[in-house]
Design a protein around this motif. Structure first.
Motif, PDB file in Angstrom:
ATOM      1  N   ILE A 123      19.096  64.759  21.149  1.00  8.40           N
ATOM      2  CA  ILE A 123      17.797  65.027  20.530  1.00  8.40           C
ATOM      3  C   ILE A 123      17.119  66.225  21.186  1.00  8.40           C
ATOM      4  O   ILE A 123      16.598  67.118  20.505  1.00  8.40           O
ATOM      5  CB  ILE A 123      16.894  63.783  20.628  1.00  8.40           C
ATOM      6  N   VAL A 124      17.126  66.264  22.520  1.00 12.15           N
ATOM      7  CA  VAL A 124      16.451  67.332  23.255  1.00 12.15           C
ATOM      8  C   VAL A 124      17.101  68.684  23.000  1.00 12.15           C
ATOM      9  O   VAL A 124      16.421  69.711  22.875  1.00 12.15           O
ATOM     10  CB  VAL A 124      16.443  67.018  24.767  1.00 12.15           C
ATOM     11  N   LEU A 125      18.427  68.708  22.918  1.00 12.21           N
ATOM     12  CA  LEU A 125      19.148  69.979  22.789  1.00 12.21           C
ATOM     13  C   LEU A 125      19.323  70.445  21.349  1.00 12.21           C
ATOM     14  O   LEU A 125      19.735  71.580  21.111  1.00 12.21           O
ATOM     15  CB  LEU A 125      20.522  69.860  23.448  1.00 12.21           C
ATOM     16  N   GLN A 126      19.006  69.590  20.379  1.00 14.41           N
ATOM     17  CA  GLN A 126      19.250  69.941  18.989  1.00 14.41           C
ATOM     18  C   GLN A 126      18.521  71.208  18.543  1.00 14.41           C
ATOM     19  O   GLN A 126      19.111  72.062  17.855  1.00 14.41           O
ATOM     20  CB  GLN A 126      18.870  68.772  18.072  1.00 14.41           C
TER      21      GLN A 126
ATOM     22  N   ALA B 197      19.128  76.746  16.677  1.00 14.33           N
ATOM     23  CA  ALA B 197      18.748  78.156  16.775  1.00 14.33           C
ATOM     24  C   ALA B 197      19.958  79.033  17.042  1.00 14.33           C
ATOM     25  O   ALA B 197      20.092  80.128  16.484  1.00 14.33           O
ATOM     26  CB  ALA B 197      17.703  78.332  17.879  1.00 14.33           C
ATOM     27  N   ARG B 198      20.858  78.567  17.902  1.00 14.53           N
ATOM     28  CA  ARG B 198      22.058  79.338  18.225  1.00 14.53           C
ATOM     29  C   ARG B 198      22.915  79.539  16.970  1.00 14.53           C
ATOM     30  O   ARG B 198      23.418  80.629  16.714  1.00 14.53           O
ATOM     31  CB  ARG B 198      22.880  78.615  19.298  1.00 14.53           C
ATOM     32  N   GLN B 199      23.080  78.480  16.192  1.00 17.51           N
ATOM     33  CA  GLN B 199      23.920  78.567  15.003  1.00 17.51           C
ATOM     34  C   GLN B 199      23.272  79.451  13.931  1.00 17.51           C
ATOM     35  O   GLN B 199      23.953  80.170  13.206  1.00 17.51           O
ATOM     36  CB  GLN B 199      24.165  77.160  14.443  1.00 17.51           C
ATOM     37  N   LYS B 200      21.937  79.412  13.862  1.00 21.45           N
ATOM     38  CA  LYS B 200      21.234  80.214  12.859  1.00 21.45           C
ATOM     39  C   LYS B 200      21.269  81.695  13.199  1.00 21.45           C
ATOM     40  O   LYS B 200      21.476  82.549  12.325  1.00 21.45           O
ATOM     41  CB  LYS B 200      19.785  79.748  12.755  1.00 21.45           C
ATOM     42  N   ASN B 201      21.073  82.013  14.482  1.00 16.44           N
ATOM     43  CA  ASN B 201      21.010  83.406  14.911  1.00 16.44           C
ATOM     44  C   ASN B 201      22.379  84.044  15.086  1.00 16.44           C
ATOM     45  O   ASN B 201      22.510  85.261  15.051  1.00 16.44           O
ATOM     46  CB  ASN B 201      20.226  83.523  16.224  1.00 16.44           C
ATOM     47  N   ALA B 202      23.381  83.201  15.338  1.00 21.36           N
ATOM     48  CA  ALA B 202      24.732  83.743  15.542  1.00 21.36           C
ATOM     49  C   ALA B 202      25.742  82.848  14.844  1.00 21.36           C
ATOM     50  O   ALA B 202      26.473  82.105  15.480  1.00 21.36           O
ATOM     51  CB  ALA B 202      25.044  83.847  17.036  1.00 21.36           C
ATOM     52  N   PRO B 203      25.765  82.878  13.503  1.00 19.83           N
ATOM     53  CA  PRO B 203      26.647  81.968  12.748  1.00 19.83           C
ATOM     54  C   PRO B 203      28.121  82.132  13.051  1.00 19.83           C
ATOM     55  O   PRO B 203      28.910  81.227  12.839  1.00 19.83           O
ATOM     56  CB  PRO B 203      26.354  82.351  11.283  1.00 19.83           C
ATOM     57  N   ALA B 204      28.499  83.304  13.570  1.00 23.33           N
ATOM     58  CA  ALA B 204      29.917  83.515  13.872  1.00 23.33           C
ATOM     59  C   ALA B 204      30.265  83.087  15.286  1.00 23.33           C
ATOM     60  O   ALA B 204      31.399  83.200  15.715  1.00 23.33           O
ATOM     61  CB  ALA B 204      30.265  84.999  13.696  1.00 23.33           C
ATOM     62  N   ALA B 205      29.261  82.598  16.013  1.00 24.04           N
ATOM     63  CA  ALA B 205      29.478  82.232  17.408  1.00 24.04           C
ATOM     64  C   ALA B 205      30.255  80.926  17.512  1.00 24.04           C
ATOM     65  O   ALA B 205      30.514  80.245  16.525  1.00 24.04           O
ATOM     66  CB  ALA B 205      28.140  82.094  18.127  1.00 24.04           C
ATOM     67  N   VAL B 206      30.585  80.612  18.744  1.00 21.81           N
ATOM     68  CA  VAL B 206      31.246  79.345  19.004  1.00 21.81           C
ATOM     69  C   VAL B 206      30.332  78.209  18.584  1.00 21.81           C
ATOM     70  O   VAL B 206      29.111  78.274  18.779  1.00 21.81           O
ATOM     71  CB  VAL B 206      31.570  79.230  20.508  1.00 21.81           C
ATOM     72  N   ASP B 207      30.847  77.192  17.967  1.00 19.01           N
ATOM     73  CA  ASP B 207      30.036  76.067  17.514  1.00 19.01           C
ATOM     74  C   ASP B 207      29.591  75.245  18.719  1.00 19.01           C
ATOM     75  O   ASP B 207      30.289  74.350  19.179  1.00 19.01           O
ATOM     76  CB  ASP B 207      30.844  75.192  16.546  1.00 19.01           C
ATOM     77  N   THR B 208      28.398  75.553  19.230  1.00 11.62           N
ATOM     78  CA  THR B 208      27.907  74.875  20.424  1.00 11.62           C
ATOM     79  C   THR B 208      27.613  73.402  20.155  1.00 11.62           C
ATOM     80  O   THR B 208      27.650  72.587  21.066  1.00 11.62           O
ATOM     81  CB  THR B 208      26.640  75.563  20.959  1.00 11.62           C
ATOM     82  N   THR B 209      27.290  73.067  18.905  1.00 14.61           N
ATOM     83  CA  THR B 209      27.058  71.669  18.575  1.00 14.61           C
ATOM     84  C   THR B 209      28.330  70.856  18.789  1.00 14.61           C
ATOM     85  O   THR B 209      28.305  69.751  19.322  1.00 14.61           O
ATOM     86  CB  THR B 209      26.590  71.524  17.116  1.00 14.61           C
ATOM     87  N   VAL B 210      29.441  71.423  18.358  1.00 14.12           N
ATOM     88  CA  VAL B 210      30.727  70.753  18.547  1.00 14.12           C
ATOM     89  C   VAL B 210      31.051  70.640  20.032  1.00 14.12           C
ATOM     90  O   VAL B 210      31.511  69.597  20.507  1.00 14.12           O
ATOM     91  CB  VAL B 210      31.846  71.501  17.813  1.00 14.12           C
ATOM     92  N   LEU B 211      30.804  71.732  20.778  1.00 15.71           N
ATOM     93  CA  LEU B 211      31.080  71.711  22.209  1.00 15.71           C
ATOM     94  C   LEU B 211      30.283  70.616  22.899  1.00 15.71           C
ATOM     95  O   LEU B 211      30.801  69.892  23.741  1.00 15.71           O
ATOM     96  CB  LEU B 211      30.747  73.073  22.831  1.00 15.71           C
ATOM     97  N   LEU B 212      28.994  70.511  22.553  1.00 12.15           N
ATOM     98  CA  LEU B 212      28.154  69.483  23.165  1.00 12.15           C
ATOM     99  C   LEU B 212      28.663  68.095  22.808  1.00 12.15           C
ATOM    100  O   LEU B 212      28.728  67.206  23.665  1.00 12.15           O
ATOM    101  CB  LEU B 212      26.708  69.643  22.713  1.00 12.15           C
ATOM    102  N   SER B 213      29.031  67.898  21.554  1.00 13.54           N
ATOM    103  CA  SER B 213      29.532  66.596  21.132  1.00 13.54           C
ATOM    104  C   SER B 213      30.788  66.213  21.893  1.00 13.54           C
ATOM    105  O   SER B 213      30.946  65.062  22.313  1.00 13.54           O
ATOM    106  CB  SER B 213      29.817  66.608  19.613  1.00 13.54           C
ATOM    107  N   LEU B 214      31.686  67.184  22.075  1.00 17.07           N
ATOM    108  CA  LEU B 214      32.912  66.919  22.825  1.00 17.07           C
ATOM    109  C   LEU B 214      32.596  66.581  24.270  1.00 17.07           C
ATOM    110  O   LEU B 214      33.183  65.670  24.847  1.00 17.07           O
ATOM    111  CB  LEU B 214      33.838  68.126  22.752  1.00 17.07           C
ATOM    112  N   LEU B 215      31.661  67.330  24.863  1.00 18.92           N
ATOM    113  CA  LEU B 215      31.304  67.115  26.263  1.00 18.92           C
ATOM    114  C   LEU B 215      30.711  65.729  26.462  1.00 18.92           C
ATOM    115  O   LEU B 215      31.095  64.992  27.363  1.00 18.92           O
ATOM    116  CB  LEU B 215      30.303  68.180  26.717  1.00 18.92           C
ATOM    117  N   LEU B 216      29.768  65.361  25.620  1.00 21.17           N
ATOM    118  CA  LEU B 216      29.096  64.075  25.771  1.00 21.17           C
ATOM    119  C   LEU B 216      30.008  62.921  25.372  1.00 21.17           C
ATOM    120  O   LEU B 216      29.960  61.857  25.975  1.00 21.17           O
ATOM    121  CB  LEU B 216      27.807  64.055  24.953  1.00 21.17           C
ATOM    122  N   ALA B 217      30.823  63.120  24.337  1.00 20.91           N
ATOM    123  CA  ALA B 217      31.717  62.055  23.902  1.00 20.91           C
ATOM    124  C   ALA B 217      32.710  61.692  24.989  1.00 20.91           C
ATOM    125  O   ALA B 217      33.086  60.536  25.149  1.00 20.91           O
ATOM    126  CB  ALA B 217      32.464  62.472  22.634  1.00 20.91           C
TER     127      ALA B 217
END
Length: 211
Positions: free
Chosen positions: A179-182, A187-207
Motif C-alpha cells: 500500500i505504501v509503495l504503490q 509513478a515509475r510505470q507512468k513516467n517510464a513505461p519502458a522501464a523495468v516493471d518495478t511492481t513485479v519486482l516488488l511482488s517477487l521480493l515480498l512474495a
C-alpha cells in the motif's frame, strides 16, 4: 575445538540484556574464524568474508537491545552470514544466484544489466524507508526474515512467539508495504513505461518472504 552452544547463548544474554562489552568480545573471538571460513565457501574471498562477518557483528552490537529475544545466537550468526554472503554475490558482482529444481541447491549465473540494477537499488531503498514505518515488532519480524534469512518458524523460536503470530505479522507487513509503495510504483510505470516493471519486482521480493 568444539564450542559450547549454551555458553554462547549465555554470552549473548549478557550482551543484549546487560550491554556487556567483554562478553561480546568473547563471543566475537569464539565465533569469528569459523564464520569467516563459512563465508569464504560462498564468496571465495577471504577479505570479503572478513568484511561480511565484521559487518554482521557490528550490526549485532548496534542492535543488541532490540535482539534480546534471540535464543540461539550461533544459529542466528551462521544464517546471517549465509544470507549476507548471497547478498554480496547479488550486489557486488556480475553474477546472480539462481534456484534449481532442488530447493537446497543454488547455482551462480552470469548476468549484468546496469539499468535493471539501478531500478532494483532504488526499489530496495524505497522499501527500506517503508519498513521503518512499520510497528516495532512487525518491523523486527520482517527484517529477521528479509535481511537475516530466517524462516517464520525460526523467527517464532527466536522471539518466543507462536508460528501463527509471526505469519500474521509478516502478512500485515507485506500488505502495508504494498500500500505504501504503490504510489511510487505507479509513478515509475507512468513516467517510464519502458522501464523495468518495478511492481513485479516488488511482488517477487515480498512474495519470497512467505516461502
Amino acid at each position: 575445538m568444539k564450542i559450547d552452544k549454551t555458553y554462547l547463548n549465555t554470552l549473548w544474554q549478557r550482551v543484549s540484556q546487560e550491554n556487556d562489552q567483554r562478553s561480546f568480545e568473547e563471543l566475537f573471538h569464539l565465533c569469528y574464524q569459523r564464520l569467516v571460513r563459512f563465508a569464504v565457501e560462498y564468496v571465495h574471498s577471504h577479505e570479503s568474508a572478513e568484511e561480511i562477518v565484521s559487518d554482521i557483528f557490528l550490526r549485532l552490537w548496534a542492535g543488541r537491545n532490540t535482539y534480546q529475544d534471540i535464543l540461539h545466537i550461533e544459529k542466528y550468526l551462521f544464517t546471517a552470514v549465509r544470507n549476507q554472503s548471497l547478498n554480496y554475490l547479488r550486489k557486488f558482482s556480475a553474477y546472480r544466484v539462481v534456484t534449481t529444481d532442488n530447493p537446497e541447491q543454488l547455482n551462480i549465473a552470469y548476468s549484468h544489466d546496469p539499468y535493471k540494477a539501478s531500478e532494483w537499488k532504488e526499489l530496495l531503498s524505497r522499501l527500506d524507508e517503508a519498513v521503518e514505518m512499520l510497528p516495532p515488532k512487525r518491523r523486527k519480524i520482517f527484517r529477521l526474515i528479509r535481511e537475516d534469512g530466517f524462516k517464520p518458524r525460526e523467527v517464532a523460536e527466536i522471539m518466543n512467539l507462536s508460528h501463527r503470530t509471526v505469519e500474521t505479522q509478516l502478512f500485515k507487513a507485506v500488505k502495508t508495504l504494498h500500500i505504501v509503495l504503490q504510489p511510487y510504483l505507479s509513478a515509475r510505470q507512468k513516467n517510464a513505461p519502458a522501464a523495468v516493471d518495478t511492481t513485479v519486482l516488488l511482488s517477487l521480493l515480498l512474495a519470497s518472504l512467505t516461502i
